[in-house]
Write an enzyme that holds these catalytic residues in place. Structure first.
Site, mmCIF file in Angstrom:
data_model
loop_
_atom_site.group_PDB
_atom_site.id
_atom_site.type_symbol
_atom_site.label_atom_id
_atom_site.label_comp_id
_atom_site.label_asym_id
_atom_site.label_seq_id
_atom_site.Cartn_x
_atom_site.Cartn_y
_atom_site.Cartn_z
ATOM 1 C CB CYS A 17 -0.991 -0.055 1.161
ATOM 2 S SG CYS A 17 -2.428 0.971 0.872
ATOM 3 C CG HIS B 234 -3.513 -3.495 3.959
ATOM 4 N ND1 HIS B 234 -2.384 -2.888 4.453
ATOM 5 C CD2 HIS B 234 -4.137 -2.557 3.217
ATOM 6 C CE1 HIS B 234 -2.336 -1.630 4.023
ATOM 7 N NE2 HIS B 234 -3.384 -1.404 3.270
ATOM 8 N NE ARG C 65 -9.378 5.331 2.743
ATOM 9 C CZ ARG C 65 -8.114 5.742 2.683
ATOM 10 N NH1 ARG C 65 -7.837 7.004 2.375
ATOM 11 N NH2 ARG C 65 -7.133 4.903 2.940
HETATM 12 N N1 GLN Z 1 -1.816 6.837 2.135
HETATM 13 C C1 GLN Z 1 -2.126 5.921 1.144
HETATM 14 C C2 GLN Z 1 -3.520 6.006 0.531
HETATM 15 O O1 GLN Z 1 -4.492 6.342 1.186
HETATM 16 C C3 GLN Z 1 -1.863 4.527 1.636
HETATM 17 C C4 GLN Z 1 -2.908 3.969 2.557
HETATM 18 C C5 GLN Z 1 -2.483 2.688 3.161
HETATM 19 O O2 GLN Z 1 -1.304 2.367 3.209
HETATM 20 N N2 GLN Z 1 -3.424 1.944 3.667
HETATM 21 O O3 GLN Z 1 -3.622 5.732 -0.632
#
Ligand code: GLN
Length: 258
Positions: free
Chosen positions: A97, A209, A134
């Site tokens: 990520c 993840h 998101r």
């Molecule tokens: N900051 C990054 C995003 O929101 C990564 C998020 C994360 O590692 N879960 O895309």
């Protein structure tokens, strides 16, 4: 002779969202269960560049934009060079990520300025802004990057199907780097082109993840094998482990996501 494995953990306090430290624990335990000795090296703000050079496998987790910015500003100069040398020299690693975002050319956060990355992976990442949806949910993808896919098939006798969980605002667009795989459930890199992650030399970059490795233990074994073979310059055959529960969990999850 007991083989020793040094696991380098990128910024453990700043980059370990959604249980990503489980990747470190999984590598550690699967190595110890086979009688290897393991040391975990924290590659964080006080770490010297020399520490980056001493590790055999590298794990990097996710981070929210704020923490990621701190890391990206710290990971410059000698440390960045040491990390770059390691990955160019085929040290295996898994980067989740936020970590692939910082290994790319740049990351544009939801708010504020573009932050330069290491430029090691030929990709860019952009957050479309605080109002944008998101990319959240379970993800399933098949690893297509070669020779990784072939090597995983040799380890398990099956197609390398990965189960994970994604939660990212940033969207990643690959340039010349190979995608890690093709998404069958979920968003992957950007929800548009169907690609998930990237694969470069022996570095696995992914939005999954989960944590990734306990859910997909064959990837942990691939990393261990690669790391030990590279270090000791000899073929390493890993003893099989009792993975029945992990496999049942994978089967249940795949069924649920069908
Ligand atoms: N900051 C990054 C995003 O929101 C990564 C998020 C994360 O590692 N879960 O895309």
């Amino acid at each position: 002779m007991t083989m020793e494995l040094r696991i380098g953990w990128l910024y453990p306090t700043l980059m370990s969202t959604y249980g990503d430290r489980g990747n470190v624990i999984c590598l550690q335990r699967r190595a110890q269960w086979r009688g290897f000795s393991v040391e975990i090296v924290a590659l964080d703000q006080p770490a010297e560049a020399s520490a980056f050079r001493q590790v055999d496998v590298i794990v990097g987790g996710g981070a929210q934009d704020r923490q990621q910015e701190i890391v990206m500003r710290d990971l410059r100069g000698a440390k960045a060079e040491a990390l770059r040398e390691q990955l160019e020299a085929n040290t295996p690693g898994v980067f989740t990520c936020g970590s692939p975002q910082l290994l790319g050319h740049y990351y544009e956060p939801a708010q504020g300025q573009r932050i330069e990355g290491l430029g090691l992976l030929d990709l860019v990442s952009k957050h479309p802004g605080p109002q944008a949806k998101r990319c959240i949910g379970n993800v399933v993808f098949e690893i297509t990057a070669e020779p990784l896919a072939q090597e995983l098939r040799a380890l398990t006798g099956e197609s390398p199907i990965v189960i994970g969980f994604e939660n990212h605002g940033g969207r990643t667009y690959l340039q010349s780097v190979a995608p890690l795989g093709k998404v069958s459930k979920g968003y992957g890199n950007n929800g548009e082109d169907g690609y998930e992650g990237a694969f470069y030399r022996q570095a696995i970059a992914t939005y999954a993840h989960g944590p990734l490795l306990p859910k997909n233990p064959f990837i942990a074994d691939w990393l261990l094998k690669k790391a030990l073979e590279r270090k000791y310059q000899t073929e390493v055959a890993l003893a099989p482990l009792e993975d029945q529960l992990a496999n049942q969990a994978r089967a249940a999850m795949l069924k649920r996501l069908e």
